[in-house]
Design an enzyme around this catalytic site. Structure first.
Site, PDB file in Angstrom:
ATOM      1  N   ARG A   1     -15.613  57.330 -57.750  1.00 17.37           N
ATOM      2  CA  ARG A   1     -16.448  58.157 -58.635  1.00 17.37           C
ATOM      3  C   ARG A   1     -17.121  59.200 -57.755  1.00 17.37           C
ATOM      4  NH1 ARG A   1     -20.678  56.577 -63.331  1.00 17.37           N
ATOM      5  NH2 ARG A   1     -18.679  56.443 -64.373  1.00 17.37           N
TER       6      ARG A   1
ATOM      7  N   HIS B   1     -12.892  61.932 -66.961  1.00 14.94           N
ATOM      8  CA  HIS B   1     -13.301  60.520 -66.994  1.00 14.94           C
ATOM      9  C   HIS B   1     -12.177  59.737 -67.705  1.00 14.94           C
ATOM     10  CE1 HIS B   1     -15.731  57.119 -66.586  1.00 14.94           C
ATOM     11  NE2 HIS B   1     -16.769  57.419 -67.333  1.00 14.94           N
TER      12      HIS B   1
ATOM     13  N   GLN C   1     -12.638  56.038 -69.093  1.00  7.98           N
ATOM     14  CA  GLN C   1     -13.474  55.957 -70.291  1.00  7.98           C
ATOM     15  C   GLN C   1     -12.648  56.272 -71.535  1.00  7.98           C
ATOM     16  OE1 GLN C   1     -17.016  55.243 -70.606  1.00  7.98           O
ATOM     17  NE2 GLN C   1     -16.219  54.977 -72.667  1.00  7.98           N
TER      18      GLN C   1
ATOM     19  N   ASP D   1     -21.691  63.062 -75.848  1.00  4.40           N
ATOM     20  CA  ASP D   1     -22.051  62.667 -74.485  1.00  4.40           C
ATOM     21  C   ASP D   1     -23.364  63.376 -74.156  1.00  4.40           C
ATOM     22  OD1 ASP D   1     -21.960  61.625 -71.898  1.00  4.40           O
ATOM     23  OD2 ASP D   1     -20.467  63.050 -71.170  1.00  4.40           O
TER      24      ASP D   1
ATOM     25  N   CYS E   1     -19.891  57.227 -74.576  1.00  4.21           N
ATOM     26  CA  CYS E   1     -19.522  56.565 -73.323  1.00  4.21           C
ATOM     27  C   CYS E   1     -20.696  55.834 -72.692  1.00  4.21           C
ATOM     28  CB  CYS E   1     -18.921  57.574 -72.351  1.00  4.21           C
ATOM     29  SG  CYS E   1     -20.059  58.885 -71.842  1.00  4.21           S
TER      30      CYS E   1
ATOM     31  N   ARG F   1     -13.836  49.109 -71.515  1.00  2.00           N
ATOM     32  CA  ARG F   1     -13.692  49.626 -70.143  1.00  2.00           C
ATOM     33  C   ARG F   1     -13.049  48.545 -69.267  1.00  2.00           C
ATOM     34  NH1 ARG F   1     -16.883  53.699 -68.220  1.00  2.00           N
ATOM     35  NH2 ARG F   1     -15.493  53.508 -66.428  1.00  2.00           N
TER      36      ARG F   1
HETATM   37  N1  NVA Z   1     -20.761  63.218 -68.625  1.00  2.00           N
HETATM   38  C1  NVA Z   1     -21.492  62.112 -68.060  1.00  2.00           C
HETATM   39  C2  NVA Z   1     -20.746  60.840 -68.271  1.00  2.00           C
HETATM   40  C3  NVA Z   1     -21.424  59.615 -67.737  1.00  2.00           C
HETATM   41  C4  NVA Z   1     -20.638  58.374 -67.941  1.00  2.00           C
HETATM   42  C5  NVA Z   1     -21.729  62.370 -66.580  1.00  2.00           C
HETATM   43  O1  NVA Z   1     -20.810  62.880 -65.916  1.00  2.00           O
HETATM   44  O2  NVA Z   1     -22.812  62.075 -66.090  1.00  2.00           O
HETATM   45  N1   CP Z   2     -19.664  55.364 -69.227  1.00  2.00           N
HETATM   46  C1   CP Z   2     -19.784  55.192 -67.893  1.00  2.00           C
HETATM   47  O1   CP Z   2     -18.940  55.602 -67.097  1.00  2.00           O
HETATM   48  O2   CP Z   2     -20.890  54.485 -67.544  1.00  2.00           O
HETATM   49  P1   CP Z   2     -21.492  54.320 -66.069  1.00  2.00           P
HETATM   50  O3   CP Z   2     -21.970  55.666 -65.626  1.00  2.00           O
HETATM   51  O4   CP Z   2     -22.615  53.341 -66.237  1.00  2.00           O
HETATM   52  O5   CP Z   2     -20.417  53.803 -65.158  1.00  2.00           O
END
Ligand code: NVA
Ligand code: CP
Length: 307
Positions: free
Chosen positions: A103, A130, A133, A222, A262, A290
């Site tokens: 990540r 993502h 997800q 989101d 998500c 997930r």
């Molecule tokens: N769009 C959000 C998703 C988090 C799971 C981010 O990138 O922070």
């Molecule tokens: N939806 C998601 O990816 O959650 P986290 O940021 O908690 O991993």
């Protein structure tokens, strides 16, 4: 399927459906207490350069349930945080482990990791995409609706990693997609170019939330400010006012319309507390999936390496 899961754009619709089928199978086995048919002792390195709750816990639990072990590497505590090149990290981890989940911020970092790694690399979220997800989201929609092709998906909010992956994932399995977002926050150009090439389902983009929600079978949203965009929070609160899933939006959608988020959610911003709670079963099924969808990705990618 190929060596890595870097973005859904790299997969065919058939490959996405294959992952969902394996995810359903692994989910059923886990619920029935049946041991998975997977080699024991595989190790997953999990690199986190951004925060996480779901991704970390579902990957670590998932590899354990497959008979393996997960190793958590945060940027602050590993040499990555002190500037060790991603290419060197890839070659080191490839000598110890069987798979890497990462990540991070730029998609180029994930692509570079995969280029130098001789083991599968899985994108656990970048600024662009993502994919894990959206695989879980598709699994959830198929469980609830019994099908994917022919349904209409609507996404309301920032044209971010989630919007990008929803457009690609949904269209690759034959779903129509409508996006409602402010003009200045449109999805990535590469994704919009992809949407233009698809002929068996439709894509529309508008600033009108109700227009996008009309006839929808599933509505996604989101956060207005993703990780890494904290400094834009105040401006974004102004720019995204009205880009919210609320009762009026749900009334424009089809009867039985699902809501996907998500998580984490900001009630009163991208979704009202009432809509969130009314659809909590779907949203937490989505969070659960997930685990199953990612187990399927690890299962397929690591088994492929043995061939
Ligand atoms: N769009 C959000 C998703 C988090 C799971 C981010 O990138 O922070
Ligand atoms: N939806 C998601 O990816 O959650 P986290 O940021 O908690 O991993």
């Amino acid at each position: 399927m190929r060596k890595d899961l870097l973005k859904l754009l790299d997969l065919t619709g058939e490959e996405i459906i294959e992952i969902l089928d394996v995810a359903d199978k692994l989910k059923a086995e886990q619920k029935a207490g049946i041991k998975h048919d997977f080699p024991q002792g595989k190790t997953l390195a999990m690199i986190f350069e951004k925060n996480s709750t779901r991704t970390r816990v579902s990957f670590e639990t998932g590899i354990y349930q497959l008979g393996g072990h997960g190793i958590f590497l945060s940027s602050s505590e590993s040499q990555l945080g002190r500037g060790e090149p991603i290419a060197d990290t890839a070659r080191v981890l490839s000598r110890y482990c069987d798979c890497i989940m990462i990540r991070t911020f730029g998609q180029d970092r994930v692509e570079e990791l995969a280029k130098y790694a001789t083991i599968p690399v899985i994108n656990g979220l970048t600024d662009l995409a993502h994919p894990c997800q959206v695989l879980a989201d598709l699994q959830t929609i198929r469980e609830h609706k019994g099908k994917l092709a022919g349904l209409k998906a609507c996404y309301i909010g920032d044209g971010n990693n989630m919007a990008n992956s929803i457009i690609v994932g949904c269209m690759k399995v034959g779903m129509d997609v409508a996006i409602a977002c402010p003009k200045a926050y449109a999805p990535d150009k590469m994704i919009l170019d992809f949407a233009e090439t698809v002929t068996d389902c439709t894509f529309t983009m508008t600033e009108d939330v109700i227009e996008a929600a009309k006839g929808a079978d599933v509505i996604f949203t989101d956060v207005w400010s993703s990780m890494g965009m904290e400094s834009e929070k105040k401006q974004r609160e102004q720019d995204f006012a009205g880009y919210q899933i609320n009762a009026e939006v749900m009334a424009a959608a089809n009867e039985g319309c699902m809501v996907m988020h998500c998580l984490p959610a900001h009630r009163g911003e991208e979704i009202t507390a009432d809509v969130f709670e009314a659809h909590a079963d779907e949203i937490f099924d989505e969070a659960e999936n997930r685990l199953h969808a990612q187990k399927a990705v690890m299962y397929i990618l690591m088994k492929n390496m043995e061939k």
